[in-house]
Design a protein around this motif. Structure first.
Motif, PDB file in Angstrom:
ATOM      1  N   ASN A  58      -4.242  -3.960  -2.335  1.00 13.65           N
ATOM      2  CA  ASN A  58      -3.416  -4.593  -1.143  1.00 13.65           C
ATOM      3  C   ASN A  58      -4.049  -4.052   0.339  1.00 13.65           C
ATOM      4  OD1 ASN A  58      -0.725  -5.687  -2.342  1.00 13.65           O
ATOM      5  ND2 ASN A  58      -0.686  -3.734  -3.291  1.00 13.65           N
ATOM      6  N   ALA A  59      -4.880  -3.088   0.162  1.00  8.28           N
ATOM      7  CA  ALA A  59      -5.771  -2.798   1.377  1.00  8.28           C
ATOM      8  C   ALA A  59      -6.691  -3.868   1.732  1.00  8.28           C
ATOM      9  CB  ALA A  59      -6.421  -1.545   1.433  1.00  8.28           C
ATOM     10  N   ILE A  67       3.550   5.548  -3.286  1.00 11.66           N
ATOM     11  CA  ILE A  67       4.820   6.108  -3.821  1.00 11.66           C
ATOM     12  C   ILE A  67       4.772   6.058  -5.504  1.00 11.66           C
ATOM     13  CG2 ILE A  67       7.247   5.684  -4.336  1.00 11.66           C
ATOM     14  CD1 ILE A  67       7.525   4.531  -1.415  1.00 11.66           C
ATOM     15  N   LEU A  68       4.068   5.139  -5.983  1.00 14.94           N
ATOM     16  CA  LEU A  68       3.885   5.145  -7.448  1.00 14.94           C
ATOM     17  C   LEU A  68       3.066   6.451  -7.725  1.00 14.94           C
ATOM     18  CD1 LEU A  68       3.275   1.113  -8.197  1.00 14.94           C
ATOM     19  CD2 LEU A  68       5.108   2.702  -8.869  1.00 14.94           C
ATOM     20  N   PHE A  69       1.854   6.265  -7.007  1.00 14.11           N
ATOM     21  CA  PHE A  69       1.058   7.682  -7.430  1.00 14.11           C
ATOM     22  C   PHE A  69       1.671   8.972  -7.231  1.00 14.11           C
ATOM     23  CE2 PHE A  69      -2.565  10.527  -5.934  1.00 14.11           C
ATOM     24  CZ  PHE A  69      -3.345  10.068  -7.011  1.00 14.11           C
ATOM     25  N   SER A  70       2.589   9.012  -6.265  1.00 12.27           N
ATOM     26  CA  SER A  70       3.295  10.286  -6.146  1.00 12.27           C
ATOM     27  C   SER A  70       4.262  10.604  -7.137  1.00 12.27           C
ATOM     28  CB  SER A  70       4.030  10.449  -4.784  1.00 12.27           C
ATOM     29  OG  SER A  70       2.870  10.097  -3.697  1.00 12.27           O
ATOM     30  N   GLY A 110      -1.072   3.066  -8.791  1.00 12.91           N
ATOM     31  CA  GLY A 110      -0.788   3.575  -7.588  1.00 12.91           C
ATOM     32  C   GLY A 110      -2.119   3.313  -6.930  1.00 12.91           C
ATOM     33  N   ALA A 111      -2.910   3.983  -7.397  1.00 10.65           N
ATOM     34  CA  ALA A 111      -4.505   4.074  -6.717  1.00 10.65           C
ATOM     35  C   ALA A 111      -4.841   2.454  -6.782  1.00 10.65           C
ATOM     36  CB  ALA A 111      -5.228   4.802  -7.526  1.00 10.65           C
ATOM     37  N   LEU A 112      -4.844   1.805  -7.887  1.00  7.98           N
ATOM     38  CA  LEU A 112      -5.332   0.374  -7.926  1.00  7.98           C
ATOM     39  C   LEU A 112      -4.346  -0.486  -6.895  1.00  7.98           C
ATOM     40  CD1 LEU A 112      -7.332  -1.380  -9.011  1.00  7.98           C
ATOM     41  CD2 LEU A 112      -5.549  -2.026 -10.910  1.00  7.98           C
ATOM     42  N   ALA A 113      -3.249  -0.189  -6.701  1.00  6.86           N
ATOM     43  CA  ALA A 113      -2.329  -1.146  -5.620  1.00  6.86           C
ATOM     44  C   ALA A 113      -2.765  -0.884  -4.418  1.00  6.86           C
ATOM     45  CB  ALA A 113      -0.929  -0.714  -5.712  1.00  6.86           C
ATOM     46  N   VAL A 125       0.896  -0.982   0.060  1.00  6.51           N
ATOM     47  CA  VAL A 125      -0.010   0.032  -0.093  1.00  6.51           C
ATOM     48  C   VAL A 125       1.018   1.220   0.187  1.00  6.51           C
ATOM     49  CG1 VAL A 125      -1.809   1.334   1.337  1.00  6.51           C
ATOM     50  CG2 VAL A 125      -1.903  -1.060   1.183  1.00  6.51           C
ATOM     51  N   ILE A 126       1.889   1.153   0.874  1.00 13.92           N
ATOM     52  CA  ILE A 126       2.983   2.411   0.811  1.00 13.92           C
ATOM     53  C   ILE A 126       3.571   2.512  -0.584  1.00 13.92           C
ATOM     54  CG2 ILE A 126       4.901   3.184   1.791  1.00 13.92           C
ATOM     55  CD1 ILE A 126       4.313   1.623   4.381  1.00 13.92           C
ATOM     56  N   THR A 127       4.000   1.342  -1.020  1.00 14.04           N
ATOM     57  CA  THR A 127       4.641   1.447  -2.404  1.00 14.04           C
ATOM     58  C   THR A 127       3.619   2.138  -3.669  1.00 14.04           C
ATOM     59  OG1 THR A 127       4.128  -0.796  -3.038  1.00 14.04           O
ATOM     60  CG2 THR A 127       6.228  -0.301  -2.086  1.00 14.04           C
ATOM     61  N   GLY A 128       2.491   1.732  -3.187  1.00 13.99           N
ATOM     62  CA  GLY A 128       1.056   2.159  -4.102  1.00 13.99           C
ATOM     63  C   GLY A 128       1.126   3.640  -4.149  1.00 13.99           C
TER      64      GLY A 128
END
Length: 347
Positions: free
Chosen positions: A75-76, A33-36, A68-71, A28-31
């Motif tokens: 994952n949540a 990061i991807l979004f950012s 990022g949003a989908l991750a 979720v944290i990496t998601g």
């Protein structure tokens, strides 16, 4: 026959669920990061959209934002399943959703890998986009009175100052276009008339460059007009005055900047993909080991988990048959839709 079978007792199932719970929240944290990263890259591209030929370059940032949003969502959701997995009553409501979730994860991971590859090999398309965009931007440099182009001079000047570059491929590119607006030319001057007449297209071409091409490290005042005329300046040789103007073209500078950025992002996306693949495999083992418990009332019993229920060849064949059946179903529906108007007309 199931592939990669692993036996799980109660202790192993608990450790698997807890480990997957932690990994999912890490993803979720990496998601985030991807979004950012997608937002950051989109802003960087928007800042210089005037010198880019098309909107194709926004495919990568848009994809990173979507991934990022989908991750975060996937994952949540998986983290909640892992948290409830060891309580039979709570897990019962999640059980029917696990197989669709895993199918979505397969497609998601294929897409993540594709974007990682695109980030790493995007140099060619980016080079073409920058070459055409910068060429058009330089051509519109003089149009400070034209709506829609009045900020192009400021954009090009700030670009050349920030990236320490000049022209598209080099400072000589400015010699081939008219970058001085007609409103600042004295058409009664013989010099101006001669320059315009000497050019086939009737443009005012000079061996000069905008002030933003000047290198502040030069020990002498910048020579930006009559750059190639050695006799016009005291103690001057344009071929050896390397510090007078920036020698690097802006295409090369921007390409280097964006390629390094995209390569770093591609490597990070590839790392995220490895984590997501690990989570997907772990979720598959959790799904199958909980599904294969012979006696749900005996939590201490041993169960088996696996990645594929059949061999790889049989799995691929089953998936292909499923896709063909979906295609046939779509053809039948289209044929039925075409026959319906004919029946209504005949009646």
């Amino acid at each position: 026959m199931a592939m990669m079978k692993v036996k799980f007792n109660m202790k192993k199932r608990v450790k698997l669920a807890q480990g997957l719970w932690l990994m999912n929240w890490f993803c979720v944290i990496t998601g985030i990061i991807l979004f950012s990263m997608g937002i950051f890259l989109k802003i960087e591209l928007r800042k210089r959209s005037e010198v880019m030929d098309n909107e194709e370059s926004h495919f990568v940032p848009n994809s990173l934002i979507f991934m990022g949003a989908l991750a975060c969502a996937l994952n949540a959701f998986a983290g909640k399943i892992c948290y409830d997995s060891l309580d039979p009553a709570k897990f019962a409501k999640w059980k029917p959703m696990l197989k669709p979730y895993l199918i979505i994860c397969v497609f998601y991971n294929v897409f993540v890998f594709f974007i990682a590859v695109v980030c790493l090999v995007t140099r060619g398309s980016l080079e073409s986009t920058l070459a055409h965009g910068l060429k058009n931007g330089m051509r519109y440099y003089k149009d400070t009175d034209t709506p829609g182009r009045c900020f192009m001079k400021k954009t090009i000047d700030l670009l050349q100052i920030e990236f320490k570059c000049c022209g598209n491929n080099g400072y000589r590119d400015w010699f081939e276009i008219q970058w001085v607006s007609n409103r600042y030319l004295d058409f009664s001057s013989k010099e101006v008339k001669d320059r315009i007449k000497s050019n086939v297209d009737g443009k005012y071409l000079i061996d000069g460059v905008p002030f933003s091409c000047c290198n502040p490290s030069s020990p002498r005042p910048c020579i930006q007009m009559q750059v190639t005329n050695n006799s016009a300046h005291y103690s001057y040789e344009h071929q050896t005055e390397e510090l007078n103007l920036w020698n690097r073209g802006c295409k090369e500078a921007l390409l280097h900047y964006y390629t390094n950025m995209m390569s770093s992002m591609g490597a990070l996306v590839l790392l995220v993909w490895i984590f997501e693949i690990s989570v997907m495999f772990g979720m598959r083992y959790l799904h199958t080991c909980l599904d294969s418990i012979a006696n749900p009332e005996d939590p201490e019993c041993v169960s088996e988990g696996w990645l594929l229920e059949k061999s790889l060849k049989e799995t691929v064949k089953s998936f292909w048959d499923f896709l063909k059946s979906m295609g046939k179903l779509n053809q039948v529906e289209n044929a039925a839709a075409e026959e319906s108007p004919a029946v209504v007309t005949a009646s």
